[in-house]
Design a protein around this motif. Structure first.
Motif, PDB file in Angstrom:
ATOM      1  N   ASN A 240      -2.547   4.136  -5.653  1.00 24.27           N
ATOM      2  CA  ASN A 240      -4.083   3.762  -5.259  1.00 24.27           C
ATOM      3  C   ASN A 240      -5.052   3.816  -6.415  1.00 24.27           C
ATOM      4  O   ASN A 240      -4.534   4.318  -7.457  1.00 24.27           O
ATOM      5  CB  ASN A 240      -4.538   4.938  -4.248  1.00 24.27           C
ATOM      6  CG  ASN A 240      -4.139   4.423  -2.630  1.00 24.27           C
ATOM      7  OD1 ASN A 240      -3.438   3.501  -2.632  1.00 24.27           O
ATOM      8  ND2 ASN A 240      -4.776   5.131  -2.075  1.00 24.27           N
TER       9      ASN A 240
ATOM     10  N   HIS B  68      -4.707  -6.643  -6.320  1.00 28.02           N
ATOM     11  CA  HIS B  68      -3.772  -5.406  -6.081  1.00 28.02           C
ATOM     12  C   HIS B  68      -2.966  -5.073  -6.968  1.00 28.02           C
ATOM     13  O   HIS B  68      -2.232  -5.633  -7.674  1.00 28.02           O
ATOM     14  CB  HIS B  68      -3.122  -6.427  -4.739  1.00 28.02           C
ATOM     15  CG  HIS B  68      -1.931  -5.361  -3.965  1.00 28.02           C
ATOM     16  ND1 HIS B  68      -2.277  -4.126  -3.649  1.00 28.02           N
ATOM     17  CD2 HIS B  68      -0.574  -5.664  -3.850  1.00 28.02           C
ATOM     18  CE1 HIS B  68      -1.060  -3.520  -3.172  1.00 28.02           C
ATOM     19  NE2 HIS B  68      -0.187  -4.356  -3.130  1.00 28.02           N
TER      20      HIS B  68
ATOM     21  N   GLN C  87      -6.153  -6.491   1.974  1.00 29.12           N
ATOM     22  CA  GLN C  87      -7.069  -5.048   2.458  1.00 29.12           C
ATOM     23  C   GLN C  87      -6.986  -4.831   3.984  1.00 29.12           C
ATOM     24  O   GLN C  87      -6.542  -5.793   4.704  1.00 29.12           O
ATOM     25  CB  GLN C  87      -8.564  -5.250   2.179  1.00 29.12           C
ATOM     26  CG  GLN C  87      -8.933  -5.486   0.690  1.00 29.12           C
ATOM     27  CD  GLN C  87     -10.268  -5.569   0.380  1.00 29.12           C
ATOM     28  OE1 GLN C  87     -11.166  -6.090   1.240  1.00 29.12           O
ATOM     29  NE2 GLN C  87     -10.652  -5.053  -0.710  1.00 29.12           N
TER      30      GLN C  87
ATOM     31  N   ASP D  30      -7.847   0.696   3.293  1.00 33.03           N
ATOM     32  CA  ASP D  30      -6.568   0.710   2.846  1.00 33.03           C
ATOM     33  C   ASP D  30      -5.741   2.291   2.882  1.00 33.03           C
ATOM     34  O   ASP D  30      -5.370   2.866   2.086  1.00 33.03           O
ATOM     35  CB  ASP D  30      -6.654   0.659   1.255  1.00 33.03           C
ATOM     36  CG  ASP D  30      -7.120  -0.986   1.187  1.00 33.03           C
ATOM     37  OD1 ASP D  30      -7.283  -1.712   1.923  1.00 33.03           O
ATOM     38  OD2 ASP D  30      -7.293  -1.376  -0.329  1.00 33.03           O
TER      39      ASP D  30
ATOM     40  N   GLY E 230       0.908  -1.030   0.248  1.00 34.81           N
ATOM     41  CA  GLY E 230       0.041  -0.043  -0.196  1.00 34.81           C
ATOM     42  C   GLY E 230       0.744   1.164   0.005  1.00 34.81           C
ATOM     43  O   GLY E 230       0.285   2.412  -0.363  1.00 34.81           O
TER      44      GLY E 230
ATOM     45  N   ARG F  22      -8.612   2.854  -2.991  1.00 40.66           N
ATOM     46  CA  ARG F  22      -8.024   1.446  -2.424  1.00 40.66           C
ATOM     47  C   ARG F  22      -6.955   1.265  -2.981  1.00 40.66           C
ATOM     48  O   ARG F  22      -6.262   1.795  -4.158  1.00 40.66           O
ATOM     49  CB  ARG F  22      -9.090   0.126  -2.513  1.00 40.66           C
ATOM     50  CG  ARG F  22     -10.330   0.269  -1.842  1.00 40.66           C
ATOM     51  CD  ARG F  22     -10.912  -0.924  -1.413  1.00 40.66           C
ATOM     52  NE  ARG F  22     -10.390  -1.479  -0.003  1.00 40.66           N
ATOM     53  CZ  ARG F  22     -10.949  -2.125   0.848  1.00 40.66           C
ATOM     54  NH1 ARG F  22     -12.173  -2.143   0.683  1.00 40.66           N
ATOM     55  NH2 ARG F  22     -10.396  -2.363   2.020  1.00 40.66           N
TER      56      ARG F  22
END
Length: 581
Positions: A490, A485, A267, A249, A87, A518
Motif C-alpha cells: 500500500n 497500481h 480501485q 482499497d 491489493g 491505497r
C-alpha cells in the motif's frame, strides 16, 4: 526465558490495546479455480467467454483477516494464464502475486498452480483478476476480507453486496488486443459497461440482463464497489440516495457523504447506503455508472444501470418482474456530475482521508530516503519501414515512464532475481528522474518528438526504504487521468495537483497526518501525484497503469525490494509447483 516473557507481555499489551485481535485464526481456506470457456449471451450476442468455474463475473473469495489462503488454479484453455490477487500485499510471498513474467511464468494449458499466501493486517474489499494479456476483461471477481473486530462505525449493517463494474465486447477480446498491438492504433471500444456482468436497460436487447437488489426501508447496506473495467474510469450513484464512503482499497477512511463517487480501474470503494426514500409504484431506484472522461481518444459513451428495489413498499405485481424498458439517462436530471466534471472528482478525491484512529493508525513515512520522479506519458512512435500503422499521423501508439516503454521478459523477473541468474532479462537502472526536464503538462500535444525507448528497466531499493514516487502526467497526445497500481505494497497519497510538480514548493503542502492509503492512485489529468511507500516487502513488484491499453503500450515498470535481516525480512523460497517458462 526472560526474552520469552517479554514477548508474551508485549503480545498481551497489543491485544489489550486492540492492536491485535484476541483470537488470531490459523484457518486455511482453500478454493479451486478452473479457467475455462463458457458460452455467454449479452446484447443478443452469444460468444465463448473466458471464465473461472463458468461464472461471469467469477466466484467471490471470502476470507477472514489472518487466514491462510490456498487457491488451486487449473488452466483448461489452450492459452497461458495467471491470476493476480489485487491489493493483497503478499508479505514475503511474491511468488503468489500473479503478473505474468514479473513474479511467475504463466500457467500453461492443462497445468495447475496453487497460489498460497496469508492475509496479514488487511480487511475490506479487494478483488482478483487474470494478469495475462487482456484476459481480465471477463476473468475477475471480488476478494472480501472480513475483519476480526467490529467495523469502526456504529451504523448497523443489514446486508453487504459487491457491485463490480466491467466491460463487454460483442467480439473476441483477443482480437481487439492483437489488432491494437499489430497496427499500433487504439483498441476497439467496448459495446457495453456492466454491473455484476449485466449491462442493464440502457442497451438494446438487454432489459432482462439487469441487476436488481432488494432492500428494506430504513435499513442500511454496505456496497462493496469494484472497478474491473479494462480502460475506463467511472462515476457511480444511486438516484435520490446519499452514499457514505467508509473504505477505499481495503483501508478504512474518515466517513463522508457524497451523491456520487468516482472509481478508477483497479480501485475499490465501500459505501453505506440507507434505504430511506419513498419510491414510486415500481418500488425502484436507478443505480448507474457512467464514464469519467479525461481523454480525447474514442471511448464508450454509454451507461450501465441496475435497480434498488424496496421490498416492503411495492405492489405484489412488481415483485418478480424486471422494470419497464428505460431508454435514456442524463446525469443533470439527477444532479449527478457530468462525465467531464473534473471539478467534482477533485473535490471528491480531496475528501478521502485515512481514518487515523488508535486502532487503525496512518503510518505514513514522515521522512524519505529516496525520491523518484516518474513522468507517465503516452508516446507516438515512427512507423517502421514497410509496415502499416494506424495510430495518429500513421504512427504507432506507445506509453512510457521516464521515456522507458516496458517490455516483459521471457523469464519472470522474480525468478531471475531470486536465483541470481546472470541474464540480460532486466536491469535495475530505471532512471530516477527525467533525463531532460521540460514543461510536462504544457508541451504541445502533437508537434514534439514522442518516440520512446524500449526495455525492461526497474528500480532496486534496500529493505525498509522510505520511498517517494512523484507520478507526473504530461500533455503528449492529450492530458489524461492515469490509475497507477503498485503491487506488493500500500502507499499514501501525500500530495497531488495540476500542472508540473515543483520540488521547491509542493512538498511543503503534503498531508503527512491522514493521507489516503491505497494500492491504486488516479493521477490527476494534466497533473501529478506524490505517493510514499514503506518498502518492507522483499521481492519484485510491478508498477503499471491500470488502463489495460496503456500497460500493453508499455506504461509500466517495477521495483525490487532486497532482503532485510534474517528470515522474517526475506523472500520465501519458490513453491515446488511454480510454473516454468
Amino acid at each position: 526465558m526472560k526474552a520469552f516473557c517479554q514477548l508474551v507481555l508485549l503480545v498481551t499489551l497489543l491485544i489489550i490495546s486492540g492492536v491485535l485481535p484476541s483470537c488470531v485464526s490459523q484457518t486455511t481456506r482453500r478454493f479451486e479455480f478452473n479457467v475455462e470457456w463458457k458460452n455467454v449471451t449479452r446484447l443478443c450476442h452469444k460468444k465463448p467467454l473466458l471464465t473461472v468455474n463458468g461464472e461471469y463475473p467469477g466466484p467471490t473469495i471470502a476470507v477472514h483477516e489472518g487466514d491462510n489462503v490456498e487457491i488451486k488454479v487449473t488452466n483448461r484453455i489452450a492459452q497461458n494464464t495467471t491470476i493476480h490477487w489485487h491489493g493483497i500485499r503478499q508479505i514475503r510471498t511474491g511468488w503468489a502475486d500473479g503478473p505474468a513474467y514479473i513474479t511467475q511464468c504463466p500457467i500453461r494449458e492443462g497445468k495447475t498452480y496453487t497460489y498460497k499466501f496469508t492475509v496479514i493486517d488487511q480487511r475490506g474489499t479487494l478483488w482478483w483478476h487474470a494478469h495475462h494479456s487482456w484476459q481480465r476483461a471477463s476473468v475477475y471477481g471480488a476478494f472480501i476480507i472480513h475483519p476480526r473486530t467490529p467495523y469502526p462505525f456504529s451504523v448497523p449493517i443489514q446486508d453487504e453486496f459487491p457491485i463490480i463494474f466491467g466491460e463487454w465486447w460483442n467480439g473476441d477480446i483477443d482480437s481487439v488486443e492483437s489488432e491494437m498491438m499489430k497496427y499500433g492504433g487504439g483498441p476497439a471500444i467496448s459495446n457495453a459497461y456492466t454491473i455484476n456482468g449485466l449491462p442493464g436497460p440502457f442497451y438494446n436487447c438487454s432489459n432482462k440482463d439487469t441487476l436488481i437488489k432488494t432492500v428494506e426501508h430504513g435499513k442500511t447496506y454496505m456496497l462493496r464497489i469494484i472497478n474491473a473495467a479494462l480502460n475506463d474510469e467511472l462515476f457511480f450513484a444511486v438516484a435520490n440516495h446519499t452514499l457514505t464512503v467508509v473504505e477505499i482499497d481495503a483501508v478504512y477512511t474518515k466517513p463522508f457523504k457524497t451523491k456520487a463517487i468516482m472509481i478508477a480501474p483497479g480501485q475499490t470503494t465501500n459505501v453505506l447506503l440507507t434505504a430511506n426514500q419513498v419510491p414510486d409504484s415500481s418500488g425502484m431506484f436507478l443505480m448507474v455508472a457512467w464514464t469519467y472522461l479525461t481523454s480525447v481518444f474514442p471511448f464508450n459513451n454509454s451507461t450501465t444501470a441496475g435497480f434498488l428495489q424496496y421490498k416492503n413498499l411495492m405492489s405484489t405485481e412488481h415483485t418478480s418482474q424486471h422494470p419497464n424498458k428505460v431508454t435514456t439517462f442524463d446525469p443533470v436530471m439527477y444532479n449527478f456530475p457530468q462525465m467531464e466534471d473534473t471539478k467534482y472528482y477533485t473535490k471528491f478525491s480531496d475528501n478521502l482521508r485515512s481514518l487515523h484512529s488508535p486502532r487503525y493508525p496512518c503510518n505514513v513515512p514522515k521522512t524519505i530516503h529516496k525520491r523518484i520522479v516518474a513522468v507517465i506519458s503516452l508516446n507516438l512512435q515512427d512507423c517502421p519501414a514497410n509496415k502499416t500503422c494506424k495510430g495518429y499521423a500513421n504512427k504507432r501508439f506507445f506509453a512510457s515512464m521516464n521515456n522507458q516503454s516496458f517490455v516483459r521478459p521471457a523469464l519472470s523477473i522474480l525468478e531471475s532475481h531470486y536465483k541470481k541468474l546472470k541474464t540480460s532479462q532486466y536491469s535495475t537502472d530505471f532512471p530516477e528522474k527525467p533525463r531532460k526536464p521540460f514543461d510536462y503538462t504544457g508541451v504541445d500535444p502533437l508537434t514534439e518528438n514522442m518516440n520512446t525507448e524500449f526495455g525492461t528497466k526497474i528500480m532496486q531499493v534496500p529493505y525498509g526504504t522510505n520511498l517517494e514516487i512523484v507520478l507526473q502526467g504530461t500533455s503528449f497526445l492529450n492530458v489524461e487521468n492515469h490509475p497507477i497500481h503498485v503491487h506488493g505494497h500500500n502507499f499514501f497519497i501525500v500530495g497531488k495537483g495540476f500542472g508540473n510538480f515543483d520540488v521547491s514548493k509542493d512538498p511543503a503542502k503534503y498531508n503527512l497526518v491522514d493521507p489516503p492509503e491505497r494500492n491504486t492512485v488516479a493521477v490527476p489529468s494534466g497533473g501529478w501525484a506524490a505517493i510514499r511507500i514503506k518498502a518492507d516487502n522483499p521481492g519484485v513488484w510491478f508498477i503499471h497503469c491500470h488502463l489495460e491499453e496503456h500497460t500493453s503500450w508499455g506504461l509500466a515498470s517495477g521495483f525490487i525490494v532486497q532482503n532485510g535481516h534474517g528470515p522474517s525480512e526475506s523472500l520465501l523460497p519458490p513453491p515446488k509447483d511454480l510454473p516454468s517458462c
